[in-house]
Write an enzyme that holds these catalytic residues in place. Structure first.
Site, PDB file in Angstrom:
ATOM      1  N   ALA A  10     -10.704 -37.302  -2.331  1.00 38.02           N
ATOM      2  CA  ALA A  10      -9.989 -38.397  -1.681  1.00 38.02           C
ATOM      3  C   ALA A  10      -8.895 -37.911  -0.737  1.00 38.02           C
ATOM      4  O   ALA A  10      -8.347 -38.681   0.040  1.00 38.02           O
ATOM      5  CB  ALA A  10      -9.381 -39.313  -2.737  1.00 38.02           C
ATOM      6  N   ARG A  15      -3.821 -30.087   6.322  1.00 38.66           N
ATOM      7  CA  ARG A  15      -3.819 -28.803   7.017  1.00 38.66           C
ATOM      8  C   ARG A  15      -5.029 -28.611   7.943  1.00 38.66           C
ATOM      9  O   ARG A  15      -5.080 -27.670   8.716  1.00 38.66           O
ATOM     10  CB  ARG A  15      -3.724 -27.665   5.971  1.00 38.66           C
ATOM     11  N   ASN A 170      -5.840 -20.617 -10.087  1.00 41.40           N
ATOM     12  CA  ASN A 170      -6.600 -21.771 -10.571  1.00 41.40           C
ATOM     13  C   ASN A 170      -7.622 -22.159  -9.501  1.00 41.40           C
ATOM     14  O   ASN A 170      -7.270 -22.401  -8.350  1.00 41.40           O
ATOM     15  CB  ASN A 170      -5.613 -22.922 -10.825  1.00 41.40           C
ATOM     16  N   ASN A 378     -54.674 -31.217  30.579  1.00 44.37           N
ATOM     17  CA  ASN A 378     -53.774 -30.394  31.377  1.00 44.37           C
ATOM     18  C   ASN A 378     -52.850 -31.302  32.178  1.00 44.37           C
ATOM     19  O   ASN A 378     -53.305 -32.147  32.954  1.00 44.37           O
ATOM     20  CB  ASN A 378     -54.563 -29.494  32.320  1.00 44.37           C
ATOM     21  N   ARG A 441     -51.643 -42.303  46.585  1.00 51.75           N
ATOM     22  CA  ARG A 441     -50.586 -41.739  47.419  1.00 51.75           C
ATOM     23  C   ARG A 441     -50.894 -42.110  48.865  1.00 51.75           C
ATOM     24  O   ARG A 441     -52.042 -42.415  49.201  1.00 51.75           O
ATOM     25  CB  ARG A 441     -50.509 -40.218  47.256  1.00 51.75           C
TER      26      ARG A 441
HETATM   27  C1  UD1 Z   1      -5.312 -27.542  -6.044  1.00 51.04           C
HETATM   28  C2  UD1 Z   1      -4.659 -27.173  -7.385  1.00 51.04           C
HETATM   29  C3  UD1 Z   1      -4.324 -25.697  -7.403  1.00 51.04           C
HETATM   30  C4  UD1 Z   1      -5.577 -24.889  -7.177  1.00 51.04           C
HETATM   31  C5  UD1 Z   1      -6.305 -25.336  -5.896  1.00 51.04           C
HETATM   32  C6  UD1 Z   1      -7.669 -24.687  -5.806  1.00 51.04           C
HETATM   33  C7  UD1 Z   1      -3.351 -29.136  -8.133  1.00 51.04           C
HETATM   34  C8  UD1 Z   1      -2.020 -29.742  -8.246  1.00 51.04           C
HETATM   35  N1  UD1 Z   1      -3.428 -27.938  -7.545  1.00 51.04           N
HETATM   36  O1  UD1 Z   1      -4.361 -27.270  -5.035  1.00 51.04           O
HETATM   37  O2  UD1 Z   1      -3.742 -25.322  -8.652  1.00 51.04           O
HETATM   38  O3  UD1 Z   1      -5.273 -23.510  -7.108  1.00 51.04           O
HETATM   39  O4  UD1 Z   1      -6.510 -26.763  -5.883  1.00 51.04           O
HETATM   40  O5  UD1 Z   1      -8.241 -24.865  -4.561  1.00 51.04           O
HETATM   41  O6  UD1 Z   1      -4.318 -29.706  -8.597  1.00 51.04           O
HETATM   42  N2  UD1 Z   1      -7.398 -34.825  -3.915  1.00 51.04           N
HETATM   43  C9  UD1 Z   1      -7.612 -36.155  -4.169  1.00 51.04           C
HETATM   44  N3  UD1 Z   1      -6.552 -36.990  -4.256  1.00 51.04           N
HETATM   45  C10 UD1 Z   1      -5.264 -36.559  -4.143  1.00 51.04           C
HETATM   46  C11 UD1 Z   1      -5.059 -35.191  -3.865  1.00 51.04           C
HETATM   47  C12 UD1 Z   1      -6.135 -34.347  -3.765  1.00 51.04           C
HETATM   48  O7  UD1 Z   1      -8.758 -36.593  -4.293  1.00 51.04           O
HETATM   49  O8  UD1 Z   1      -4.364 -37.386  -4.248  1.00 51.04           O
HETATM   50  C13 UD1 Z   1      -8.555 -33.924  -3.793  1.00 51.04           C
HETATM   51  C14 UD1 Z   1      -8.718 -33.322  -2.427  1.00 51.04           C
HETATM   52  O9  UD1 Z   1      -9.577 -34.113  -1.618  1.00 51.04           O
HETATM   53  C15 UD1 Z   1      -9.318 -31.948  -2.714  1.00 51.04           C
HETATM   54  C16 UD1 Z   1      -8.853 -31.644  -4.122  1.00 51.04           C
HETATM   55  O10 UD1 Z   1      -8.394 -32.845  -4.670  1.00 51.04           O
HETATM   56  O11 UD1 Z   1     -10.734 -31.970  -2.691  1.00 51.04           O
HETATM   57  C17 UD1 Z   1      -7.727 -30.600  -4.132  1.00 51.04           C
HETATM   58  O12 UD1 Z   1      -6.637 -31.082  -3.391  1.00 51.04           O
HETATM   59  P1  UD1 Z   1      -5.750 -30.126  -2.493  1.00 51.04           P
HETATM   60  O13 UD1 Z   1      -4.672 -30.919  -1.917  1.00 51.04           O
HETATM   61  O14 UD1 Z   1      -6.598 -29.328  -1.596  1.00 51.04           O
HETATM   62  O15 UD1 Z   1      -5.131 -29.190  -3.642  1.00 51.04           O
HETATM   63  P2  UD1 Z   1      -4.526 -27.745  -3.475  1.00 51.04           P
HETATM   64  O16 UD1 Z   1      -3.169 -27.820  -2.911  1.00 51.04           O
HETATM   65  O17 UD1 Z   1      -5.498 -26.857  -2.794  1.00 51.04           O
HETATM   66 CA    CA Z   2      -7.471 -27.196  -1.787  1.00 52.38          CA
END
Ligand code: UD1
Ligand code: CA
Length: 460
Positions: A10, A15, A170, A378, A441
């Protein structure tokens, strides 16, 4: 194992600096989310729930809605909040829940299988898939006690200087007993640097409640690489490309320059086929054996038989190309083109929604649309099927052994009967009976002893 899957997809993907939802950014022509969906599909889960929010309607189009339940997270309040949104869909489910991010397309079902097996073997309440990496920047770090037991996860932004030195990260992949998960998600708060509900907080909660927490280190850390920006996306695409190309080469496909050959994972290619550089083969494409393709050719959602040659710079989508056909260079083969055995399509030829019969030739500079062509026809250079009257499209029928003279305009609807011939430069707007010659033609006029006007030299 009684397994349900929750994929978090979601997020906005800040970034990425993009209007497109992050999980829809593509690697080798496929959205990132598709790779994750494929990896979990192989685990035969009872249920798959995808949490959507940003760009929900577009994200839903990626997968077969029969297999997946979508839940909406209307405000992106963090991964913990996102996971909790799946509660409504999984209320009656009792078992283990595998939670993963939608933004790590390199994950393989093999690693997930191992992870789940380990979770079951250790009878853990919560397992986390982790990785040891050289550069942990941006990831949550795994905190372990002196015995090596996982006691929590700290996010980059919340980590102390010492915690930032931890090189175990993680992956964002968890396997959790449903009974603990929903309970824990009800307890987490957003008191952290990002004011978000962190899914990672359930780890510390489990530890504090003396539940069994299991940290499983993935064997290839590339697999858990998350994509947060376009630089990471290009890295991930490179790894995927190499995986696909290596497996194709090992199965008997020659690649002149695998670094510059782009093939999506679901494409199938037969033995002794050679792919030249700069070629992209995407979608549900199947290519037979002993074909030669490229350089710089694009093929999407198409089927090729054996012994097909596609020369430089062709663009082929949604077409069916049978055995020993030769195409190009510089040909455009559009949707619903069907090119039968031994036919030849030459340079600067466009074929759309047409059948080209066995052994027929359209060798130069022609447009063939909405046409059914028989065998051994052809088509002379510069021929056009005039299929569009400005309102409707009309059909052209060209029967076996027809010879169409160069620069013939075939004004559809029209039928040219078996073995008929058209004169070069003709505009043919009435059906041509079998075996006849049609010429349409202006007659040539010759004026004898014609003197051109002397050159006007005024002003020079
Ligand atoms: C998250 C983890 C981090 C881990 C990393 C791995 C948390 C707090 N952190 O960080 O520990 O090392 O993934 O890649 O979980 N998403 C939602 N709803 C939200 C926020 C995020 O659906 O409100 C989804 C995003 O679409 C994405 C995933 O969750 O697919 C991860 O979110 P992202 O913001 O990329 O987390 P990271 O900062 O990478
Ligand atoms: Ca991520």
């Amino acid at each position: 194992m009684n397994l349900a899957v929750v994929i978090l997809a979601a997020g906005v993907g800040k970034r990425m600096k993009s209007d497109i939802p992050k999980v829809l950014h593509t690697a080798l022509g496929r959205p990132m989310l598709s790779y994750v969906l494929d990896a979990v599909d192989n685990l035969s889960p009872k249920r798959v729930v995808v949490v959507v929010g940003h760009g929900a309607e577009e994200v839903k189009k990626v997968s077969d809605p029969k297999k997946i339940t979508y839940v909406t997270q209307s405000k992106q309040l963090g991964t913990g909040h996102a996971a909790n949104c799946a509660n409504s869909a999984l209320k009656s489910f009792k078992g283990n829940i595998l939670i993963l991010n939608g933004d790590f397309p390199l994950i393989t079902s093999n690693s997930l299988k191992k992870f789940i097996r380990d979770h079951a073997k250790k009878n853990a309440d919560l397992s986390i898939l982790t990785a040891l990496v050289d550069d942990a920047y941006g990831y949550g770090r795994i905190k372990r006690d002196k015995n090596g037991d996982v006691i929590g996860i700290v996010e980059q932004k919340d980590a102390t200087r010492e915690e930032r030195f931890i090189d175990e990260i993680n992956s964002g992949t968890y396997c959790v007993k449903s009974s603990f998960l929903w309970n824990a998600l009800g307890k987490i708060n957003s008191r952290n640097k990002q004011s978000e509900y962190y899914l990672t907080d359930i780890v510390e909660l489990a530890h504090k409640n003396s539940l069994k927490v299991n940290g499983v280190i993935v064997s290839d850390s590339d697999e858990v690489m998350g994509v947060n920006d376009r630089v990471e996306l290009s890295y991930v695409e490179d790894v995927l490309k190499w995986r696909v190309n290596e497996s194709l080469m090992r199965s008997g496909v020659t690649m002149i320059d695998p670094e510059n050959t782009y093939i999506s994972p679901e494409v199938k290619i037969g033995r002794d086929t050679t792919i030249y550089p700069g070629t992209h083969i995407y979608g549900k494409t199947q290519i037979g054996s002993k074909c030669v393709i490229g350089p710089s050719t694009w093929v999407e959602d198409s089927r090729f038989g054996n012994g097909v040659t596609v020369k430089s710079s062709c663009y082929i989508t949604n077409a069916s190309i049978k055995n020993n056909v030769s195409i190009g260079p510089f040909a455009h083969i559009r949707p619903e083109a069907e090119i039968l055995d031994g036919a030849k399509i030459g340079n600067f030829v466009e074929i759309k929604k047409s059948k080209i019969g066995r052994g027929s030739k359209v060798s130069h500079l022609s447009y063939i649309g909405d046409t059914v062509m028989g065998k051994d026809v052809n088509i002379g250079a510069g021929t056009i099927t005039c299929n569009y009257d400005g309102i409707n499209k009309h059909k052209t029928v060209i029967e076996d052994n027809v010879f169409i003279g160069s620069d013939t305009m075939l004004v559809a609807p029209i039928k040219v009967g078996k073995g008929a011939t058209t004169g070069a430069g003709s505009t043919i707007s009435k059906d041509v009976p079998q075996g006849s010659l049609a010429i349409g033609r202006a007659r040539q006029t010759v004026i004898k002893d014609w003197k051109r006007k002397p050159k006007d030299n005024k002003g020079k």
